[in-house]
Design an enzyme around this catalytic site. Structure first.
Site, short mmCIF file in Angstrom:
data_model
loop_
_atom_site.label_atom_id
_atom_site.label_comp_id
_atom_site.label_asym_id
_atom_site.label_seq_id
_atom_site.Cartn_x
_atom_site.Cartn_y
_atom_site.Cartn_z
NE ARG A 15 55.91 -31.34 14.92
CZ ARG A 15 56.44 -31.16 13.81
NH1 ARG A 15 57.71 -31.45 13.76
NH2 ARG A 15 55.70 -31.06 12.73
CG ASP A 16 57.62 -27.61 12.89
OD1 ASP A 16 58.63 -27.73 12.86
OD2 ASP A 16 57.07 -26.93 11.92
CG HIS A 205 53.56 -26.01 8.21
ND1 HIS A 205 53.20 -26.70 9.45
CD2 HIS A 205 54.69 -25.63 8.16
CE1 HIS A 205 54.57 -26.56 10.09
NE2 HIS A 205 55.23 -26.01 9.46
CG HIS A 207 58.68 -22.86 7.61
ND1 HIS A 207 59.70 -23.36 8.57
CD2 HIS A 207 57.83 -24.03 7.70
CE1 HIS A 207 59.46 -24.44 9.22
NE2 HIS A 207 58.10 -24.78 8.61
CB CYS A 238 63.26 -28.10 8.89
SG CYS A 238 63.19 -29.93 8.45
CG ASN A 247 56.72 -23.05 11.89
OD1 ASN A 247 56.53 -24.18 11.03
ND2 ASN A 247 57.60 -23.71 12.92
#
Length: 298
Positions: A15-16, A205, A207, A238, A247
């Site tokens: 997803r991300d 989370h 990065h 993003c 990430n």
């Protein structure tokens, strides 16, 4: 040192990790990627997003992707609004992620609403989801820094965490969206969140924009965090955070934790094979430390 014996990795690559890819990644490749990640031992995963294909065209195959995830995996789907949640309810998925930025400017760029307005919309949706027995994950963006407003006050992040907790979410995912946090900041914020909300699941989370993600994870571990969002191959970025790179890489995190004697349940060799699969489908080379060394040694 105050360290856990076991850590849960929430894989966000499908997803991300893929959402910012300009070229569409073939649906069958995404499905195989997910299956190989599961085969490597991943038990929790953000698999896709029910968002407008106009804004995030990479996720236009979400309905097909969710059908491919095997049983026994906590498959989390991002749904930023009412329309997205309605689409999730048409599937068999029972775990939903919602998201809000602490920073008003970031939130407006991302979902065209200030933070307060987003929360007013989300709170009744969360209540409905809980009544229907969904697992609800709240993703809190720009928890440390905003690309438009700079440093975000800890008190503002904690206040938003508290609002989500009072709304009844099951988990918070607290994000260093643009990778500017350093270990002292990570330890400080996560220590305060754990003290404020001791019964709530909290994931970190990070990065790796400035190569501080592993150090921040180590600091978060000492603050009591034992859940981490990571992305195989360090994929990600993003679309609404200029300059934000991928990430933190799942393989680098797993390697570090295993060397520290912390169990993740993930097989690094099989994880490397999953990265081999997705590498030809993405726009930039995968240069994460563990992956590069693993491939050089073969």
């Amino acid at each position: 040192m105050n360290l856990p014996t076991k850590v849960t990795i929430i894989e966000v690559g499908p997803r991300d990790g893929l959402q910012n890819e300009e070229s569409f990644v073939d649906t069958e490749v995404k499905k195989k990627f997910i299956l190989q990640l599961v085969g490597a031992g991943i038990k929790e995963m953000e698999v896709t997003s029910f968002v407008s294909p106009k804004w995030v065209p990479q996720m236009r195959d979400a309905a097909e992707i969710v059908q491919a995830v095997p049983a026994g995996v906590k498959s989390i789907v991002l749904a930023p609004n009412r329309r997205g949640v309605d689409r999730v309810m048409e599937t068999s998925i029972n775990a939903v992620a919602v998201f809000v930025g602490v920073s008003n400017t970031f939130n407006k760029k991302n979902i065209n609403k200030p933070t307060k307005e987003s929360m007013e919309e989300l709170i009744p949706i969360i209540s409905e989801l809980k009544k229907r027995n969904y697992f609800v994950r709240a993703c809190i963006s720009t928890a440390f820094y905003c690309p438009y407003e700079g440093k975000v006050a800890e008190a503002d992040t904690i206040s938003l965490c508290r609002e989500f907790a009072e709304a009844g979410v099951d988990e918070l995912s607290v994000a260093d969206t643009i990778g500017m946090a350093v270990p002292t900041e990570a330890f400080s914020l996560f220590s305060k969140i754990k003290k404020e909300l001791p019964e709530l699941m909290v994931a970190a989370h990070f990065h790796d924009t400035r190569k501080t993600a592993l150090a921040n994870i180590f600091a978060a571990l000492q603050a009591g965090i034992d859940r981490f969002d990571t992305s195989a191959g360090g994929l990600g970025g993003c679309p609404f955070a200029p300059g934000a790179t991928g990430n933190v890489a799942t393989e680098d995190v797993v390697y570090m934790l295993q060397r520290m004697g912390i169990d993740t349940g993930i097989n690094l060799d099989k994880l490397t094979e999953a990265i081999d699969l997705i590498t030809p489908a993405v726009s930039r080379p995968i240069t994460t430390g563990y992956y590069q060394l693993a491939r050089k040694s073969n």
